[in-house]
Design a protein around this motif. Structure first.
Motif, PDB file in Angstrom:
ATOM      1  N   SER B  66       0.822  -1.216   0.000  1.00 35.03           N
ATOM      2  CA  SER B  66       0.000   0.000   0.000  1.00 35.03           C
ATOM      3  C   SER B  66       0.854   1.264   0.000  1.00 35.03           C
ATOM      4  O   SER B  66       0.348   2.359  -0.205  1.00 35.03           O
ATOM      5  N   GLY B  67       2.146   1.120   0.251  1.00 30.97           N
ATOM      6  CA  GLY B  67       3.002   2.306   0.260  1.00 30.97           C
ATOM      7  C   GLY B  67       4.356   2.007   0.868  1.00 30.97           C
ATOM      8  O   GLY B  67       4.682   0.840   1.157  1.00 30.97           O
ATOM      9  N   LYS B  68       5.114   3.056   1.100  1.00 29.13           N
ATOM     10  CA  LYS B  68       6.495   2.912   1.569  1.00 29.13           C
ATOM     11  C   LYS B  68       6.539   2.312   2.971  1.00 29.13           C
ATOM     12  O   LYS B  68       7.386   1.463   3.270  1.00 29.13           O
ATOM     13  N   ALA B  69       5.603   2.743   3.831  1.00 28.31           N
ATOM     14  CA  ALA B  69       5.586   2.227   5.200  1.00 28.31           C
ATOM     15  C   ALA B  69       5.350   0.719   5.200  1.00 28.31           C
ATOM     16  O   ALA B  69       5.908  -0.020   6.014  1.00 28.31           O
ATOM     17  N   ASP B  70       4.528   0.272   4.257  1.00 28.51           N
ATOM     18  CA  ASP B  70       4.240  -1.151   4.121  1.00 28.51           C
ATOM     19  C   ASP B  70       5.514  -1.918   3.743  1.00 28.51           C
ATOM     20  O   ASP B  70       5.771  -3.021   4.256  1.00 28.51           O
ATOM     21  N   LEU B  71       6.305  -1.322   2.864  1.00 28.73           N
ATOM     22  CA  LEU B  71       7.580  -1.939   2.473  1.00 28.73           C
ATOM     23  C   LEU B  71       8.520  -2.030   3.664  1.00 28.73           C
ATOM     24  O   LEU B  71       9.186  -3.050   3.875  1.00 28.73           O
ATOM     25  N   LEU B  72       8.566  -0.958   4.459  1.00 29.17           N
ATOM     26  CA  LEU B  72       9.431  -0.965   5.649  1.00 29.17           C
ATOM     27  C   LEU B  72       8.991  -2.058   6.618  1.00 29.17           C
ATOM     28  O   LEU B  72       9.814  -2.814   7.143  1.00 29.17           O
ATOM     29  N   ARG B  73       7.676  -2.150   6.818  1.00 24.47           N
ATOM     30  CA  ARG B  73       7.134  -3.149   7.744  1.00 24.47           C
ATOM     31  C   ARG B  73       7.522  -4.560   7.295  1.00 24.47           C
ATOM     32  O   ARG B  73       8.011  -5.375   8.080  1.00 24.47           O
ATOM     33  N   LEU B  74       7.324  -4.848   6.016  1.00 26.25           N
ATOM     34  CA  LEU B  74       7.652  -6.168   5.485  1.00 26.25           C
ATOM     35  C   LEU B  74       9.156  -6.435   5.522  1.00 26.25           C
ATOM     36  O   LEU B  74       9.597  -7.543   5.804  1.00 26.25           O
ATOM     37  N   ALA B  75       9.938  -5.374   5.248  1.00 27.93           N
ATOM     38  CA  ALA B  75      11.398  -5.524   5.243  1.00 27.93           C
ATOM     39  C   ALA B  75      11.893  -5.859   6.651  1.00 27.93           C
ATOM     40  O   ALA B  75      12.725  -6.753   6.837  1.00 27.93           O
ATOM     41  N   LEU B  76      11.349  -5.162   7.647  1.00 24.37           N
ATOM     42  CA  LEU B  76      11.758  -5.412   9.031  1.00 24.37           C
ATOM     43  C   LEU B  76      11.289  -6.788   9.495  1.00 24.37           C
ATOM     44  O   LEU B  76      11.970  -7.474  10.254  1.00 24.37           O
ATOM     45  N   LEU B 121      18.891  -2.740   8.555  1.00 27.42           N
ATOM     46  CA  LEU B 121      17.817  -1.746   8.639  1.00 27.42           C
ATOM     47  C   LEU B 121      17.276  -1.681  10.073  1.00 27.42           C
ATOM     48  O   LEU B 121      17.111  -0.599  10.641  1.00 27.42           O
ATOM     49  N   LEU B 122      17.022  -2.835  10.640  1.00 26.01           N
ATOM     50  CA  LEU B 122      16.492  -2.923  12.004  1.00 26.01           C
ATOM     51  C   LEU B 122      17.428  -2.265  13.011  1.00 26.01           C
ATOM     52  O   LEU B 122      16.995  -1.507  13.887  1.00 26.01           O
ATOM     53  N   LEU B 123      18.726  -2.532  12.874  1.00 22.50           N
ATOM     54  CA  LEU B 123      19.694  -2.017  13.847  1.00 22.50           C
ATOM     55  C   LEU B 123      19.900  -0.515  13.713  1.00 22.50           C
ATOM     56  O   LEU B 123      20.406   0.126  14.629  1.00 22.50           O
ATOM     57  N   ARG B 124      19.524   0.048  12.570  1.00 26.37           N
ATOM     58  CA  ARG B 124      19.718   1.487  12.369  1.00 26.37           C
ATOM     59  C   ARG B 124      18.467   2.304  12.667  1.00 26.37           C
ATOM     60  O   ARG B 124      18.483   3.524  12.554  1.00 26.37           O
ATOM     61  N   LEU B 125      17.381   1.643  13.032  1.00 31.77           N
ATOM     62  CA  LEU B 125      16.131   2.363  13.317  1.00 31.77           C
ATOM     63  C   LEU B 125      16.327   3.365  14.437  1.00 31.77           C
ATOM     64  O   LEU B 125      17.005   3.078  15.413  1.00 31.77           O
ATOM     65  N   ARG B 126      15.715   4.531  14.291  1.00 28.58           N
ATOM     66  CA  ARG B 126      15.802   5.530  15.339  1.00 28.58           C
ATOM     67  C   ARG B 126      14.510   5.607  16.155  1.00 28.58           C
ATOM     68  O   ARG B 126      14.463   6.283  17.168  1.00 28.58           O
ATOM     69  N   GLY B 127      13.444   4.952  15.699  1.00 28.98           N
ATOM     70  CA  GLY B 127      12.185   4.991  16.435  1.00 28.98           C
ATOM     71  C   GLY B 127      11.402   6.257  16.179  1.00 28.98           C
ATOM     72  O   GLY B 127      10.792   6.815  17.092  1.00 28.98           O
ATOM     73  N   ASN B 128      11.421   6.724  14.939  1.00 29.93           N
ATOM     74  CA  ASN B 128      10.746   7.987  14.615  1.00 29.93           C
ATOM     75  C   ASN B 128       9.238   7.835  14.418  1.00 29.93           C
ATOM     76  O   ASN B 128       8.511   8.810  14.505  1.00 29.93           O
ATOM     77  N   THR B 129       8.777   6.645  14.116  1.00 35.37           N
ATOM     78  CA  THR B 129       7.346   6.428  13.867  1.00 35.37           C
ATOM     79  C   THR B 129       6.855   5.255  14.719  1.00 35.37           C
ATOM     80  O   THR B 129       7.653   4.511  15.291  1.00 35.37           O
ATOM     81  N   ASP B 130       5.530   5.094  14.774  1.00 38.77           N
ATOM     82  CA  ASP B 130       4.958   3.965  15.517  1.00 38.77           C
ATOM     83  C   ASP B 130       5.497   2.646  14.980  1.00 38.77           C
ATOM     84  O   ASP B 130       5.821   1.728  15.741  1.00 38.77           O
ATOM     85  N   LEU B 131       5.559   2.565  13.656  1.00 38.43           N
ATOM     86  CA  LEU B 131       6.053   1.357  13.005  1.00 38.43           C
ATOM     87  C   LEU B 131       7.475   1.024  13.467  1.00 38.43           C
ATOM     88  O   LEU B 131       7.778  -0.122  13.829  1.00 38.43           O
ATOM     89  N   GLU B 132       8.333   2.044  13.490  1.00 40.23           N
ATOM     90  CA  GLU B 132       9.718   1.829  13.926  1.00 40.23           C
ATOM     91  C   GLU B 132       9.772   1.467  15.403  1.00 40.23           C
ATOM     92  O   GLU B 132      10.528   0.594  15.821  1.00 40.23           O
ATOM     93  N   ARG B 133       8.952   2.154  16.191  1.00 32.28           N
ATOM     94  CA  ARG B 133       8.963   1.869  17.631  1.00 32.28           C
ATOM     95  C   ARG B 133       8.473   0.451  17.919  1.00 32.28           C
ATOM     96  O   ARG B 133       8.979  -0.222  18.805  1.00 32.28           O
ATOM     97  N   GLU B 134       7.495  -0.008  17.132  1.00 28.87           N
ATOM     98  CA  GLU B 134       7.003  -1.371  17.305  1.00 28.87           C
ATOM     99  C   GLU B 134       8.092  -2.397  16.970  1.00 28.87           C
ATOM    100  O   GLU B 134       8.272  -3.384  17.682  1.00 28.87           O
TER     101      GLU B 134
END
Lengths: 212, 212
Positions: B66-76, B121-134
């Motif tokens: 559905s979008g970029k966030a979806d790609l990030l979610r699947l990638a993580l 990707l996971l190790l570089r997350l900064r926790g900027n969004t709910d998705l990253e924080r999850e």
């Protein structure tokens, strides 16, 4: 860049009520700059942001440095200069190779703890500019010096030889460099205790050894 | 996010001459997305950039997500799902605590090597969004499971107790996580050999032990 520059200068700290052209000394300006670079990234940090954080004008910063790149250079110098300094101490140059290796690793842990923001900046460099590439080259020089001590200790038989030398060096640096991710200066864990812990884990391993 | 999603789907790989709406399967799209996120950063990567790199249109990507966030979610999910999978294997649940700890650490090294881009990707997350924080919360869950095994092994006397448990766990993760910085998949160092090396260094230490 190869000539170490003092991060500290005999200028007054803080700007409490003082008038004149430099209400903040260079060390304070650098503290603020490194913190901002680590928080927002170097590219995303403007001189305006730094002036705002210092509660001063951009010209007060330009009194000390010629620009943002100059701040980055000085900020990196703090950590790099200290790391390189460890290698020139007697403990790094005299005695058995494994004792020198231990001395240098303890020194690296101490520098990481004491110059945490500067080393954090150094470890996150991507090498996008000549300045960054030069800093990375100096960091690699340090790594090579440690790798040479690993090689020498293996040749002496004081370091296990069943793990590849390069992997050994990388795993040790992985352990040490990760400290910037979680170490809290001023907390209960002192740099000395942490250095002891790193040396114990790296050299002795987590399984208890038969009492000698 | 807590429900693992397959990173792979029974769709054809590659776009060589095929017509239709999805010339690339989801796995290929994810490969390209993770590589771009790691290279440019998530924020700086646009769907247009991804489409360009795939040599396809944006709509071909929207066919899968559905979008970029979806790609990030699947990638993580790729890396996280595999890490969590290690904890549910019998080797992580049966036997003495230090053997379970060793099993989980070996598994973590294997996942890092096999899902290198996703874990990077996971190790570089900064926790900027709910998705990253999850995602970070799930990563912390994994770390806690390892910390619990460290505690249990210390209580059993199979792990040295003269280094603080928290510091021990952090140093081990520092060593393991650093692998993403230098490991080259497909090179002479296999994930299995690297896992052996990590276990040897972490558990036995670099000083040779008196032959048992």
């Amino acid at each position: 860049m190869s000539q170490p520059l003092p991060a500290d200068q005999p200028a007054p700290r803080g700007g409490n009520g003082r008038s004149g052209r430099a209400p903040y000394d260079l060390a304070t300006v650098l503290d603020i700059a490194v913190a901002a670079f680590n928080e927002f990234g170097y590219d995303a940090t403007s001189m305006g942001t730094l002036a705002e954080r210092l509660g001063t004008s951009k010209s007060a910063i330009y009194y000390h440095v010629s620009g943002k790149a100059d701040l980055l250079r000085l900020a990196l110098e703090r950590g790099l200069g200290e790391l390189e300094g460890v290698l020139s101490l007697p403990g790094a140059q005299e005695g058995p190779a494994d004792a020198r290796l231990e001395f240098v690793l303890r020194g690296a842990v101490r520098v990481l703890c004491e110059e945490l923001p500067s080393v954090t900046l150094l470890l996150r460099l991507r090498g996008n500019t000549d300045l960054e590439r030069e800093a990375l080259a100096r960091r690699r020089e340090f790594d090579h010096a440690v790798a040479a001590l690993v090689d020498e200790s293996r040749a002496d038989g004081t370091l296990r030889a069943d793990v590849d030398a390069r992997t050994t060096t990388r795993l040790i640096f992985g352990m040490i460099n990760s400290i910037v991710e979680w170490y809290k200066p001023g907390g209960p864990l002192t740099p000395e205790q942490l250095a002891d812990d790193v040396i114990t884990v790296a050299f002795e391993g987590l399984h208890p050894r038969p009492s000698a």
